[in-house]
Scaffold this motif. Sequence first.
Motif, PDB file in Angstrom:
ATOM      1  N   ALA A   1     -19.796  27.386 -40.043  1.00  0.00           N
ATOM      2  CA  ALA A   1     -19.281  27.457 -38.677  1.00  0.00           C
ATOM      3  C   ALA A   1     -18.728  26.103 -38.283  1.00  0.00           C
ATOM      4  O   ALA A   1     -19.028  25.079 -38.902  1.00  0.00           O
ATOM      5  CB  ALA A   1     -20.371  27.888 -37.699  1.00  0.00           C
TER       6      ALA A   1
ATOM      7  N   TYR B   1     -21.959  22.316 -48.959  1.00  0.00           N
ATOM      8  CA  TYR B   1     -23.171  21.988 -48.210  1.00  0.00           C
ATOM      9  C   TYR B   1     -23.582  23.013 -47.155  1.00  0.00           C
ATOM     10  O   TYR B   1     -24.752  23.322 -47.015  1.00  0.00           O
ATOM     11  CB  TYR B   1     -23.000  20.627 -47.521  1.00  0.00           C
ATOM     12  N   GLU B   2     -22.644  23.488 -46.377  1.00  0.00           N
ATOM     13  CA  GLU B   2     -23.002  24.189 -45.147  1.00  0.00           C
ATOM     14  C   GLU B   2     -23.228  25.669 -45.396  1.00  0.00           C
ATOM     15  O   GLU B   2     -22.434  26.325 -46.058  1.00  0.00           O
ATOM     16  CB  GLU B   2     -21.895  24.009 -44.107  1.00  0.00           C
ATOM     17  N   GLU B   3     -24.287  26.183 -44.799  1.00  0.00           N
ATOM     18  CA  GLU B   3     -24.619  27.588 -45.008  1.00  0.00           C
ATOM     19  C   GLU B   3     -25.464  28.088 -43.843  1.00  0.00           C
ATOM     20  O   GLU B   3     -26.531  27.538 -43.556  1.00  0.00           O
ATOM     21  CB  GLU B   3     -25.406  27.728 -46.315  1.00  0.00           C
TER      22      GLU B   3
ATOM     23  N   ALA C   1     -27.600  30.804 -43.357  1.00  0.00           N
ATOM     24  CA  ALA C   1     -28.185  31.760 -44.291  1.00  0.00           C
ATOM     25  C   ALA C   1     -29.189  32.672 -43.596  1.00  0.00           C
ATOM     26  O   ALA C   1     -29.972  32.233 -42.758  1.00  0.00           O
ATOM     27  CB  ALA C   1     -28.874  31.007 -45.430  1.00  0.00           C
TER      28      ALA C   1
ATOM     29  N   SER D   1     -31.324  28.769 -41.424  1.00  0.00           N
ATOM     30  CA  SER D   1     -30.553  27.532 -41.200  1.00  0.00           C
ATOM     31  C   SER D   1     -30.646  27.071 -39.752  1.00  0.00           C
ATOM     32  O   SER D   1     -29.657  26.669 -39.159  1.00  0.00           O
ATOM     33  CB  SER D   1     -29.081  27.756 -41.569  1.00  0.00           C
TER      34      SER D   1
ATOM     35  N   ASP E   1     -31.470  21.877 -42.176  1.00  0.00           N
ATOM     36  CA  ASP E   1     -31.126  22.948 -43.116  1.00  0.00           C
ATOM     37  C   ASP E   1     -29.626  23.219 -43.161  1.00  0.00           C
ATOM     38  O   ASP E   1     -29.086  23.559 -44.214  1.00  0.00           O
ATOM     39  CB  ASP E   1     -31.863  24.240 -42.725  1.00  0.00           C
ATOM     40  N   TYR E   2     -28.984  23.131 -42.008  1.00  0.00           N
ATOM     41  CA  TYR E   2     -27.529  23.286 -41.983  1.00  0.00           C
ATOM     42  C   TYR E   2     -26.931  21.908 -42.221  1.00  0.00           C
ATOM     43  O   TYR E   2     -27.024  21.018 -41.376  1.00  0.00           O
ATOM     44  CB  TYR E   2     -27.050  23.865 -40.646  1.00  0.00           C
ATOM     45  N   LEU E   3     -26.339  21.725 -43.379  1.00  0.00           N
ATOM     46  CA  LEU E   3     -26.035  20.385 -43.864  1.00  0.00           C
ATOM     47  C   LEU E   3     -24.594  19.987 -43.569  1.00  0.00           C
ATOM     48  O   LEU E   3     -23.688  20.235 -44.362  1.00  0.00           O
ATOM     49  CB  LEU E   3     -26.310  20.317 -45.373  1.00  0.00           C
TER      50      LEU E   3
ATOM     51  N   PRO F   1     -21.423  28.301 -50.211  1.00  0.00           N
ATOM     52  CA  PRO F   1     -21.305  27.005 -50.860  1.00  0.00           C
ATOM     53  C   PRO F   1     -21.845  27.047 -52.277  1.00  0.00           C
ATOM     54  O   PRO F   1     -22.796  27.773 -52.563  1.00  0.00           O
ATOM     55  CB  PRO F   1     -22.160  26.085 -49.984  1.00  0.00           C
TER      56      PRO F   1
END
Lengths: 294, 187, 808
Positions: free
Chosen positions: C194, C709-711, C713, C722, C727-729, C789
């Motif tokens: 996002a 990186y970003e997910e 999930a 996430s 966790d959301y990188l 990712p």
Amino acid sequence: MKPPKFMYCDPDTVEDAIALKSRYGHDSLVLAGGQSLMPMLNMRLANPDVLIDINGISDLKRITRTGEVLEIGAGVRQSELETDAAVADAVPLLGKVVPYIGHIENRHRGTVGGSLAHADAAAELPCAAITLDATVVVQGPSGRREIAARDFFEGFMTNACAPDELVVAVRFPVASAASGSAFVEVARREGDFALAAAAAVAEVGTDGRFTALSIGVAGIAATPVRATVVEEALVGQAATAENIAAAAKRIADRVTAGDDLHATGTYRKHLAATVVKRAVVAAVADAQNRSNGS
Amino acid sequence: MTTTENSPEARYAGDTRTVTLRVNGQEVTREVPTRTTLADFLRDDLDLVSVHLGCEHGVCGCCTVLLDGGSVRSCLMLAVQAQGHEIETVESLSADQNNLHPIQEAFAEEQGLQCGFCTPAMVLRTKEILADGQERTDDEVRHEISGILCRCTGYQNIINAVQNAGRKLRCGGAGGCGSAHDEAKGA
Amino acid sequence: MTTVENEKPRYKYIGSDRKRVEDPRLLVGRGGYIADLKFPGLLHAAILRSPVPHATIRSIDATEALKLPGVVAVVTGEDCKAHMNPCMNFGPSSIPQFPLAVDKVRYVGEAVAAVIAESRYIAEDAVELLEVEFEDLPAVTNPVAAMEPGAALLHDGHGSNIGYERTFEFGDVAGAISGADLVVEDTLHWGRSAGMPMETSGAVARPGLNGVLEIYCNSLNFSYFSFLIAGALKLPSNRLTMNPVPAGGSFGSKFTAHKVPTLAGFLALRTGRPVSYVEDRLDHLMNSDHHASDRYYDAKMGFTSEGIITGLDVDVVDDYGAYMQFGVGTHGNAFSQIVGPYGFRNVKYHLRAVLTNKCQQGAYRGFGSEVHNWVLERLIDKAAVELGLKPEEIRRRNFITNDQFPYKIPGGNVYDSGNYPAVLDKALGMIDLEHWRSEQKRLREEEGRYIGIGLATTQERSVFSATEFWALNDNPDFPLTSSPESATVTIDPAGQFQLLLHCQSMWGNSPETVGTTVLAEEFGIEPETVNVRYADTARALPGTGPGGSRYTVMLAGAVRGASRKLQRKLIDIAAHSLEVAAEDLELVDARVQVKGAPEKSLSLPELASTAYFFALNMPPGMESGLEESYTYDHPYTTLPSADRSDLGVFYPIMGHACHIAVMEVDPDTGTTKFLDYVAVHDAGTMVNPKSLGGHVTGGAAQGLGSTLYEELAYDDEGQFKSSTFMDYLVPTANEVPPFRIGHVETPSPFTEYGIKGGGEGGRMVTPSVVSAAIDDALREYGMRVRELPVKPATIVATVQAAIAESSK
């Protein structure tokens, strides 16, 4: 995302802090650097009746070297370890480990004692403490006691402190001049908790064989673990890349962490062997550099 | 411990405290709820809205302030913990948009910002980084700013701004050293 | 380097690296963001988020919460049901959504109740005291299983979990595939990420005078849709005024974001008090207006033995989430550039958008076109390997050629202009690929290191037309065709400029820099001297706001239009004053002067003074004052055909880019590192190259985030994995390489100054090029990026599996 209400206590002395811990026990939490506890408060994952802020206790902020022991007060900020000459001289591994703890904005507040007490299995300082055979000094109503680092980390985010005890210091043996050290970490992003990390301290004799080796691994089990199987396999053996690589594979059996968002258990087994291998290789190189340099 | 007046309940009673600290060079004293974060205190009590709340769990770094000269996440401190300390927000460099500090000017020149939300944090971190007066490589700067997330720039223009600001400061002001640097860079 | 120099008029301001006029206020920390607004008596809302993915709400007990001192009210879905209409919705009306869940929750994080209190601290205290009884329903998390008969329904009223299904075919795909010398196929998954701006969405609403509700919010497009929010709140449209507040980033996340302002407005109406609701990061991660694309592809592409693409066959299942307020516009974006920069004519696209127990999808930089780009490039890369062609060569062979523009693609959209070989050549000129290719071999052989090279050439469509909102539907409720933008230029009595923009458009882009640069170009004034303001919806002329890389083009058109009207008036006044014919006058450097006799001139302050205070010196009948507005409509759009065999022209201002990445991959850790990265973009005439470069870099960094990186999930049970920034990188500076940026300028024939949009391009290329570089680095292990990712664990698993296989 705002902290809940709590009774805020900011004792000036260790004794006062322990008195508060004795009185409130599990209803209280100790606020050290706040880099883990404050997020939990803001997210209301922690909801203590009493918050005991130990940042005002000046007795916890000393770094002292006595003979072959470096004692670091629990309240010493992590960023101080990066710049303190006594630390660099006495325990070179610490200077290699600390930059991996979060980011500088975290290390300016985060404390040595806070990180140890938090006992995150993926954290750097607990890994360094078990690698270096450090001693955690805790104090309770009946006085101080010393706990070997390898006994201190009992399980997932739990330590060996009693509810009325406070971590007050950690003691590191001063590194031998012949030893080399290294720290290798793999994380999704730099500054994140380790997917796996390894610290190693190695001594190699003139015949090229390991005379001493200690290895700690983070991120692969409920606590940081010593790679004893690897150490035992290598001490007395030639410090060659092939030997190290072969021995490092034995760490895979110690990996109990399963799958999560960032990694799989299978991956962590491979990664653990990789970081152990690389840390030991780098520690050997460091030992050789140090002996060449001196 | 046993007497009522010495009991923790008495000693630490109350949901608020009076705190006295220095903020941007001025001493301030305020009554503040003990659970108020330093970030909220600066924003709500002192109207220093340059302190931005991006995540409130210590990852994004948008709330970074300087505490006794060192960068910290102000969402991970309680206001009461700033008692007796010195806090700097970006207003300490310049709060006058017609008269920017050389670091702020460097960010403008390099377009080291887009939405501006991480910008006060980045500017403060730049001040801290450059305090040693040393030159550094782009890679070093990249690593040194990595504790603050920027979602707009992809960081390169921020790194350029830090380097530009370093030149300005080493040369004593917004004017910089003129062409000396450019020649050096070209060479 | 063989960059083609395009002929273009020389501009004094447009095209130079000027400082942005937005920056001084941002640099002193006075961005004026939503959380900075303070009103007397302002209350604060916090929401209770659903802990379960799918459940009936049996009861909500607010007794204890309401007892807490400082708590003013608790509002729930029952209140919404009683006092609101469903929120604005571009999807099926059988899938209604309210800002608080009504009757049941459909994803973890969905808002269940709002507490309004004197402070956010107290509101959060009270949220913890709410007692909600949920009756769990089966969680629907797999979009394929969601389509099976018997799957639990998310929306009983819709009757199915398929929100949208249709097959579009242009040309003869079966023939193109069966007649191909080579067919490559792949199963691909683009995971959810996002926009994730550093500032979340927020709104402050307060009851104003005359029964008007005032909403301040950092959404971007409300001059377009405020009447729809009024409709949801059951207010006459003229009793809702939405006030623009700058945003601390959007990247799509605040594009038509309405849940937050609608909720804040509703809470202000229920309490009669000013209420602020600003998402915290957990709110935003779980319950923002929208996450971005989450798609599963079975795709195949045919090629001749020379590498010429014959056709594309795409079957896509979109894991859409629980609501469909944005319809399938993200696929409309794919149709806008469905063949990429390539000349093939046969395309089939089978789309199923499936309802699942997850947050709904919407806009994120690229709006779904970036996903299609990735699929195209993945397939072409696979074919290149099989045909033994270099990645640049197979692309070059397929490019639409310069003499073909304007070029109508299969499906109907038109590409206005382009010079794809020039972009490729410029990129190749910025990096020594032959060096890297020999280095790749040497490092592998001598040092056991693995480096890979990725190259991608993709489209970056810009300037959407509103027809894209509904063109994929046969019977749209509201087939609008307007997507205008307006500007009002005022010269005050002292000759100083005011520029009024008619939407909230400041989110980190440079609307004020663009607007003032155009004014500077038109009047010869300095951009920094212009004061820029934003109209509220009570004042706003038609405006659509930023999105789809449209704003620079549209704003330039609007400001230039208003400028021309104002220039005419200035010249007419001067002609009257100087007693010369208007056609003998020209406006140069902020003066109106006689052509060939510049000493005979009048300054802007002199002319302004006349316009405001000396009516008798004005031409007879001329209105006093110096203010002109102009509404610039979309420069080129057409209707779709009734049978949708032609979707019409809806995204014709077509940019292009080529990225080349050199990466090192560590096969034992799965970590990656960039050794070099060049990005060349053609966004037509550049207004400010440094700003455009900044957007390319920022977009590329986001593309990198989505790739590595970003997910966002969800697990199989529908739990959200996430929910924090741990966790959301989001990539830090450590993860983002120093992108080297190049530009080519191929002006658009359809826009003012030839500008094209360039705001999204970076993100529309990076996923393709990074995927390709990783594959290339580990080709001996059969590495093939199929899912984003791509995580270190996946890379290591691939390598280890290949090693195990080869040692058998």
